[in-house]
Design a protein around this motif. Structure first.
Motif, short mmCIF file in Angstrom:
data_model
loop_
_atom_site.label_atom_id
_atom_site.label_comp_id
_atom_site.label_asym_id
_atom_site.label_seq_id
_atom_site.Cartn_x
_atom_site.Cartn_y
_atom_site.Cartn_z
N GLU A 50 0.80 -1.23 0.00
CA GLU A 50 0.00 0.00 0.00
C GLU A 50 0.83 1.29 0.00
N ASP A 103 -1.58 -4.45 4.98
CA ASP A 103 -1.67 -3.12 5.57
C ASP A 103 -0.87 -3.02 6.87
N THR A 158 2.21 -0.46 7.56
CA THR A 158 2.28 0.40 8.74
C THR A 158 3.62 0.24 9.46
N TYR A 202 -3.09 7.47 -2.19
CA TYR A 202 -4.07 8.17 -1.36
C TYR A 202 -5.46 8.14 -1.98
N ASN A 233 -11.98 7.85 0.77
CA ASN A 233 -11.95 6.94 1.91
C ASN A 233 -10.51 6.63 2.28
N SER A 240 -7.22 5.43 3.92
CA SER A 240 -6.90 4.31 4.82
C SER A 240 -5.97 4.78 5.94
N ARG A 241 -5.74 3.88 6.89
CA ARG A 241 -4.82 4.20 7.98
C ARG A 241 -3.44 4.54 7.45
N ASN A 242 -2.97 3.77 6.49
CA ASN A 242 -1.63 4.02 5.96
C ASN A 242 -1.58 5.28 5.10
N ASN A 243 -2.68 5.63 4.45
CA ASN A 243 -2.74 6.90 3.73
C ASN A 243 -2.48 8.06 4.69
N ILE A 244 -3.15 8.02 5.82
CA ILE A 244 -3.03 9.10 6.82
C ILE A 244 -1.62 9.12 7.43
N ILE A 245 -1.11 7.93 7.78
CA ILE A 245 0.22 7.85 8.38
C ILE A 245 1.29 8.34 7.40
N THR A 246 1.12 8.00 6.12
CA THR A 246 2.10 8.44 5.11
C THR A 246 2.12 9.95 5.00
#
Length: 323
Positions: free
Chosen positions: A59, A213, A217, A264, A268, A270-276
């Motif tokens: 991801e 995922d 992370t 991205y 919607n 994802s958690r990894n989108n936000i963390i990245t």
């Protein structure tokens, strides 16, 4: 080493430089062969190197154009410092001393480590294209190690030489050395470190059965840790050696930006989108911090040098008056 030695060629070093160039060109050739789909049907590289990322989705993998751009920069950048090393074979100072023997910033250990790195990359290409993910992970870790060894040797040797270079008014060489071998090798090492993390996530997800995922992370936090530790080391521990290292911050920010652009999902996230995105903001701020600390360090050093010169002049004038 006496003066007479430095006027004669060290054929071991010359052979290492020429071997580096030959092996580097060979490594480039294998990378080209492994990068184009036309070769994917051959036994040499069953799958093109870029196509592996499509087969093993992660991801946080950056967009394909990031890989193309960074590898192109790395190949050109490191080719330039090898050309610089080759040119230095023929340079002599006014006293007939050979330039590369007088200034040993490109030590034989650097060339040996770089050869090991190049050969390891060639071997990694075969393993990766044949989808031996676990073995490829072990080998890409081994690719990073000799680069860091080369950088460690370079920093120490260059630190020993730079004052002598200034005395000989080799200012152009100082700039070239900081731009080409120093930041060229640092760019290579940074990118391979990021590639190692991607390889690690692929291994966890597709060889160890971890959720994709979760693996993504994990490597994001590993990259964050590496970035924070490196920032502290380069600015507060080994600033003397790493002051002019700028390229690692360009590489990590460019890679994270490519990851955001590719992965991205605005509708919607994802958690990894936000963390990245958070990681990109942090590394961008660290890059700015690096620049600010660099400017502060240079200006404070200049003021200190001016005060020292002024103090020396005042002391000399006072001595003359007293005399």
């Amino acid at each position: 080493m006496n003066f007479a030695d430095k006027t004669k060629h060290n054929w071991f070093i010359v052979a290492l430089i020429l071997s580096n160039i030959l092996i580097y060109v060979t490594m480039l050739g294998f990378n080209i062969l492994a990068s184009f789909p036309i070769n994917s049907t051959t036994k040499l590289f069953p799958t093109d190197a870029g196509g592996i990322s499509d087969d093993y989705f992660i991801e946080v993998t950056p967009a394909f154009w990031v890989f193309s751009a960074v590898w192109s920069i790395i190949f050109v950048w490191n080719a330039l410092w090898l050309i610089y090393a080759f040119i230095n074979i023929f340079r002599r100072l006014k006293d007939n001393t050979l330039f590369y023997r007088k200034f040993d910033f490109l030590n034989f250990g650097i060339f040996i480590a770089f050869i090991v790195n190049n050969l390891s990359i060639i071997a990694w290409l075969f393993l990766w294209s044949n989808k031996f993910i676990g073995w490829a992970l072990l080998l890409i870790v081994f690719c990073v190690v000799p680069l860091n060894v080369a950088l460690f040797i370079f920093y120490r040797k260059f630190d020993e030489c730079k004052e002598d270079l200034k005395k000989h008014k080799m200012i152009v060489d100082l700039v070239i050395i900081r731009i080409l071998p120093q930041n060229g090798l640092a760019t290579f090492a940074t990118w391979l470190t990021l590639a190692t993390n991607l390889n690690f996530a692929t291994f966890l997800a597709y060889e160890c059965g971890a959720e994709q995922d979760v693996a993504s992370t994990l490597i994001l936090f590993i990259i964050l840790t590496i970035a924070l530790v490196y920032f502290v080391i380069e600015n507060f521990i080994w600033q003397r050696y790493l002051l002019y290292n700028f390229s690692p911050w360009f590489v990590i920010n460019f890679a994270l930006l490519g990851s955001v652009i590719k992965n991205y999902d605005a509708s919607n996230p994802s958690r990894n989108n936000i963390i990245t995105i958070i990681l990109l903001i942090i590394t961008f701020l660290l890059a700015i911090g690096k620049m600010v600390l660099f400017i502060l360090y240079k200006t404070s050093c200049k003021r200190f040098a001016n005060r020292k010169i002024s103090h020396i002049n005042q002391t000399e004038e006072k001595s003359k008056i007293e005399a």
